[in-house]
Each structure stands twice: as C-alpha cells, then as structure tokens.
Design a protein around this motif. Structure first.
Motif, PDB file in Angstrom:
ATOM      1  N   ASP B 198       0.674  -1.259   0.115  1.00 62.41           N
ATOM      2  CA  ASP B 198       0.088   0.162   0.042  1.00 62.41           C
ATOM      3  C   ASP B 198       0.800   1.548   0.007  1.00 62.41           C
ATOM      4  O   ASP B 198       0.631   2.161  -0.741  1.00 62.41           O
ATOM      5  N   HIS B 202       1.085   4.080  -2.933  1.00 56.37           N
ATOM      6  CA  HIS B 202       0.894   5.449  -2.487  1.00 56.37           C
ATOM      7  C   HIS B 202       2.358   6.480  -3.152  1.00 56.37           C
ATOM      8  O   HIS B 202       1.855   7.367  -3.769  1.00 56.37           O
ATOM      9  N   HIS B 267      -5.653   3.032  -7.049  1.00 53.18           N
ATOM     10  CA  HIS B 267      -6.340   2.986  -5.750  1.00 53.18           C
ATOM     11  C   HIS B 267      -8.023   3.261  -5.997  1.00 53.18           C
ATOM     12  O   HIS B 267      -8.790   2.534  -5.357  1.00 53.18           O
ATOM     13  N   HIS B 281      -7.157  -3.404   1.583  1.00 53.86           N
ATOM     14  CA  HIS B 281      -6.691  -2.441   0.809  1.00 53.86           C
ATOM     15  C   HIS B 281      -5.342  -2.824   0.384  1.00 53.86           C
ATOM     16  O   HIS B 281      -5.037  -2.626  -0.783  1.00 53.86           O
ATOM     17  N   ASN B 285      -4.293  -3.121  -3.580  1.00 61.43           N
ATOM     18  CA  ASN B 285      -3.061  -2.267  -4.075  1.00 61.43           C
ATOM     19  C   ASN B 285      -1.996  -3.319  -4.792  1.00 61.43           C
ATOM     20  O   ASN B 285      -1.277  -2.930  -5.955  1.00 61.43           O
TER      21      ASN B 285
HETATM   22 FE   FE2 Z   1      -3.751   3.292   0.104  1.00 60.59          FE
END
Ligand code: FE2
Ligand code: NAD
Lengths: 175, 391
Positions: B198, B202, B267, B281, B285
């Motif tokens: 994750d 980002h 995302h 999550h 990703n």
């Molecule tokens: Fe995230």
C-alpha cells in the motif's frame, strides 16, 4: 489570454454568470437530445440537485434531475445535494473560457466539492459531455484527458446547440 | 514548471525512533491535553501493543481516560458515534489512535463528531468543510502502509445509507505521529507485505499522477527507496527493528507525498474491490499496482521511467517505454518475492474475488475520486479491462 485576469471583478463576474447560464441551458437541452448525456444521467435518482458556484458569494446555478431529464433551476444555490465551488473568480474563468479543463482545475486545487464524491464524479462526466458541445474542438483537445471524437450526427447537434445558444440565453436569463 | 499551481501542506509533528512512544505524554502536555481516549482494535491489543502505551503513561502527568478496542476493519458512522460518546462520558481531552488505517480513520471520524458537535457526519462529506479547530490527536501506527497518520483524508462508511463517506480537510491532519519500532514488530508477514505494498502504491501513484509536485516527488522517491530496501526484510524477518522502523518511515513519507498529490487508477479500483468484495486495501493495491502502471504507459512512460534507477538499481538503456516497463517488472518481481515469503496473493482470483463481480467493481471504480488524478482517462470498459488482466 492572461489579460483576462486584468479585467475588473465586476466584468469577470458578468462573464462567469453568462458562462454558467450557457452551461445550465445547454445541459437542460442536451439532457433530452443527446444520447451520451442521457446515458450518463440515466442512473441518477429523481430530484437530485447539483450546483456550480464561485466563492465567496457566487455567481451560481442549480440543476435538477426531473422527469428523466435535467432542469435548469436558475441562479443561486437551490438546496443542492452536491456543489462544485471554484475558490475564486479567476479560477472559474480559466475553466469557463477554455484555458483549463475541469479535471485540471481539481488537480490544481482550484475547485472543491461539497457532497458525495461518487455523485460528483457522475456530475463531472455529464458536464464533460455538455462541454463537448459548448467548446470548439481545439479547446477540447487541450483541456480533455482524451478529446472526444464526434460523429456526423453529433457534429450536427453541436451546430444546432451553438445556433440556439443566444436565444436560449436570453430566454433563460429571466429564470 | 511541473504544474501551473500546486499546494503542499503537512502540519504533523513526526517523532520517530527508539522508545519514541515515551514522548507521548509530553506531546499531550504541549497541546494542553491530559486525558487520552485510546482508539485501537482487538488485533493490536492481542499483539500486546497497548502495554507499551500504558507503560509510557507511568509516572507521567497525563493519563488514559478510556481504551476503545473494538474498532472494526472498516470504520462506520455507528462506531464513530459510539466512540465519541465514550470520549464525552470519560471526560477525555484528546484522542490517541494506536493501530492501522482502520483505527486512525475511526479516530479522525470521532474527532469530527466531537469538534462539530454532531452525530450526522453526512453533512461534512467532501472537501474543506471542517472549519473548527479539532481536538488534539496523536497517532501511533502499528502497520506500515496507509500513512494515514500524516494525511488529510478519512473514509468512514455510513451503515444506514450504505455509502462510504470521504472527508478531506486540512483540519483532519493529526497533530503528532509517533513511530516506534516496537509497534510494528508483531505484524504478521502477510499483513506486513500487503500494507507495505500500500505504501509503495502511494509513492508510485504520487509520483506519476496529475497532482504531482516537486515536494511530493522528492518524498515519493525517498519512500520508494526505503520500501525497496526494507519491505522484504520485514516480511522475512519480522523482528528486525531497524527494517521495521525504516518501513514505518517509508509509509509515513509516502503518506505525506500522496496526501498532497493524490493517487490514481490503482487506488480507484482497489477502493472499489474493497467495497464490493472486502479485499483488504493493501492486498488489492499489491495486485493492481503493475496493471495500473501499465495502463498509464501511454501518457506517463517518461515519468515512470524516471523511477528506473531506484527500482532497477541503475538506470537502464532504452526508450522511456522500455525503462518504464523495467520499473513495472521490478514491481512484479517484488510482488512475486512477497508472495513466496508470505502468501500475499498476486491475482484477484486468489484474493477471493468472484469473476462475476468484476463489472460491479468497475462500476464503482469509475466513480472514485482518485480517477480525476490519474493521467489517463478511466472509463468503465477500461477499468473492467484492467480488472480482467489482474484476475
Ligand atoms: Fe492506500
Ligand atoms: N486515511 C487515509 O489516508 C488512508 C489511506 C489508506 C488506507 N486507509 C484505510 O485504512 C484501512 C486499512 O488500514 P491497514 O491496512 O493499516 O489495516 P487495518 O488497520 O485494518 O489492520 C489490519 C489488521 O492488522 C492487525 N494489526 C495491526 N497492527 C498490528 C500489529 N502491529 N501486530 C499485529 N496485528 C496488527 C489489526 O488488528 C487488523 O486485524 C482501510 O480502511 C483503508 O481505507 C486510509
């Protein structure tokens, strides 16, 4: 183009008012005559009201889904479920005169949304369709991530939209 | 000039390192707070981490007013209102989130409810609607992934309306983020791998999506370097404190980057996959990142290619597209390694997503705000195409 920013606030405000009015009446018209827009608004619940406004105190317009199409409710905020705000008049003008696309305005923090983001995305897609009919091709090329390609039928519709814009504006100005 | 106009903001004080948690009472005192409501979850308590927090309060002039340890995986308005009631009842004057993104987002929601004196969060959905000064908020992350300790975002579902409410506001930044290596040591390998991916997502999306700016770029690159150097080590050897702290820092720095540059199609689809099929999550990703990067090659090969020296250990010859593809291959190689080490899935089919749900996911994904920031336009058909490739 940047001379635009040298204009007095009252003039800029007038331009923004006319641009919003054009968007409002064209949205209303296309919601009944343009297949792409009809498809976009098909899933919207009846009664949904969304608005565009310039901070701190307008101009603004509100639009409503009614009877399967979009109705231009007139100037001001009419209890919208969703509002797009431009943070200032200069940012609004950049989008209205075709210097900048709506997504770029969001990316550059020039606009904010009050309300549900999913609803905002639906409204943005619909407004992009409307912009396709209001803006010349070269503007669309520089402001859209992927400039739309219009069919002959759609080009004819665009010509018709342009033709009826001025009388449409005059008629709607009083609403 | 990278862009015509950009903004950058991050008012969070960061304290990172050995026994950092011991500073918590002092930081509370600095902000005039003395009685903390701790927001955490059963997994964090079960891992024995709250003991470290309690120890930090021993002999300090501050105290723990209440511990709420029932935060669910996805925070909801019901939980947020329940925790806000506890806050008032226990006469607390600040909030301390101890946990992963779920606890941190819940704590942010509680802060909105208390500060705005409301039980109806719906009124505050959207951007920049919170104007009041929030209660002091401190975050001690126990996962290294979401970066929520330094972001302006909170996502909370509304149980009655069946929608996810997103809030973004400069007021939502916590006051202090405390990274203590002890707090992530107990994370199981698979959660370590997924949350770390994750963070990498980002950083990558922050680097190539449309709101990128020179400040977020430099943060994204630092986060990428730290993640590539430490993530596999953390998964392989969870008790390596040095690597754990570096990953916590990577996650925080990636959070600072994406809070100011936002994220894109990866995302958007990951949020939708979580919403429709409850895939965690980080896992969503991890699966989608290489496919999302590939999707943007047409518009962003040059920008993605700039990451080649970090991902490949050296700059490699060839066109922008060749170099960008090498970056994407390096992301795949990392995923394969983490899969081997922890069982982290690499395909949606292995993450419990039924094939007949892909269209539902695509429908939700195109309405995700992150698509605005993605370089390439995202239509339903194309989102579905990415999902099929990742299946
Ligand atoms: Fe995230
Ligand atoms: N606000 C933001 O900026 C932001 C950004 C990304 C994601 N999020 C949100 O964060 C949530 C996901 O957060 P997450 O990935 O950190 O997972 P999480 O907070 O849901 O935690 C996952 C699991 O790990 C356990 N756990 C956490 N730390 C542990 C530790 N040190 N030892 C043992 N077990 C531990 C928890 O108990 C939980 O069961 C999602 O709801 C997502 O939407 C928010």
């Amino acid at each position: 183009m940047t001379r635009l920013f040298l204009l007095r606030y009252s003039v800029k405000r007038k331009i923004a008012e006319i641009a919003l009015l054009a968007l409002g009446v064209t949205f209303e018209y296309l919601s009944r005559s343009c297949a792409a827009l009809k498809k976009e608004i098909d899933g919207w619940e009846e009664g949904r009201v969304f608005a565009l406004s310039v901070l701190p105190d307008g101009p603004a317009i509100s639009l409503k889904k009614e009877g399967g199409a979009i109705r231009y409710l007139g100037r001001g905020l009419k209890q919208p479920n969703l509002t797009f705000y431009f943070k200032n008049i200069d940012s609004a003008l950049m989008v209205f005169v075709g210097m900048m696309g709506a997504h770029t305005a969001s990316v550059q923090h020039r606009t904010i949304v009050h309300g549900d983001i999913g609803t905002a995305m639906e409204a943005l897609r619909a407004m992009n369709v409307v912009q396709t009919y209001l803006m010349p091709g070269f503007v669309l090329k520089s402001t859209f991530k992927r400039p739309p390609k219009l069919s002959i039928g759609e080009l004819l519709l665009k010509a018709w939209v342009m033709l009826r814009l001025v009388p449409g504006l005059i008629a709607a100005a009083s609403r | 000039m990278s862009n015509d106009l950009f903004e950058f903001f991050c008012p969070v004080k960061v304290i990172s390192g050995l026994q950092a948690l011991a500073n918590l009472p002092h930081e509370m005192d600095q902000l005039g707070a003395h009685r903390a409501l701790i927001v955490t979850d059963k997994g964090v308590v079960g891992a024995g981490l709250i003991k470290h927090v309690e120890a930090a309060f021993e002999g300090a002039g501050c105290e723990i007013g209440r511990i709420f340890d029932e935060t669910p995986p996805d925070s909801s308005n019901v939980v947020v209102n329940q925790v806000a009631a506890l806050y008032r009842e226990s006469k607390c004057d600040c909030i301390v989130a101890v946990g992963g993104g779920s606890c941190i987002d819940t704590a942010k929601g509680v802060n909105i409810v208390i500060t705005e004196e409301t039980d109806d969060l719906m009124k505050f959905r959207g951007a920049e609607r919170l104007k009041k000064q929030m209660r002091p908020m401190f975050v001690v992350p126990t996962t290294a992934g979401t970066g929520s300790e330094v972001t302006l975002v909170a996502v909370i579902s509304n149980v009655q309306a069946g929608v996810k409410m997103a809030f973004t506001s400069d007021r939502l930044y916590p006051n202090v983020a405390i990274l203590d290596p002890r707090m992530t040591l107990t994370m199981p390998p698979k959660i370590t791998a997924a949350t770390g991916m994750d963070a990498l997502t980002h950083a990558c999306e922050a680097y190539y999506c449309l709101q990128k700016n020179p400040i977020s770029d430099s943060l994204a690159i630092t986060a990428i370097k730290l993640t590539l150097a430490n993530l596999a080590t953390c998964v392989e050897n969870g008790s390596n404190e040095r690597a754990r702290l570096s990953m916590a820092e990577a996650s925080l720095i990636a959070g600072m980057a994406f809070s100011n540059s936002m994220v894109g199609i990866v995302h958007a689809i990951a949020h939708a996959t979580g919403g429709v099929c409850h895939v965690p999550h980080g896992i969503a990703n991890a699966i989608l990142l290489p496919f999302g990067m590939e999707y943007n090659l047409g518009k962003s090969a040059g920008v993605i290619a700039e990451l080649a020296p970090y991902f490949c250990g050296r700059d490699i010859p060839g066109s922008d597209e060749d170099r960008a593809r090498a970056v994407i291959q390096a992301v795949r190689d990392l995923g394969a390694k983490l899969n081997k080490l922890s069982g982290m899935p690499l395909r949606l089919r292995d993450a419990g997503v039924p094939e007949d749900k892909l269209a539902d996911i695509a429908k939700v994904a195109v309405n995700d705000g992150a698509t605005v920031y993605n370089p390439e336009e995202v239509t339903f058909d194309e989102a579905l195409g990415v999902l099929r490739r990742a299946y």
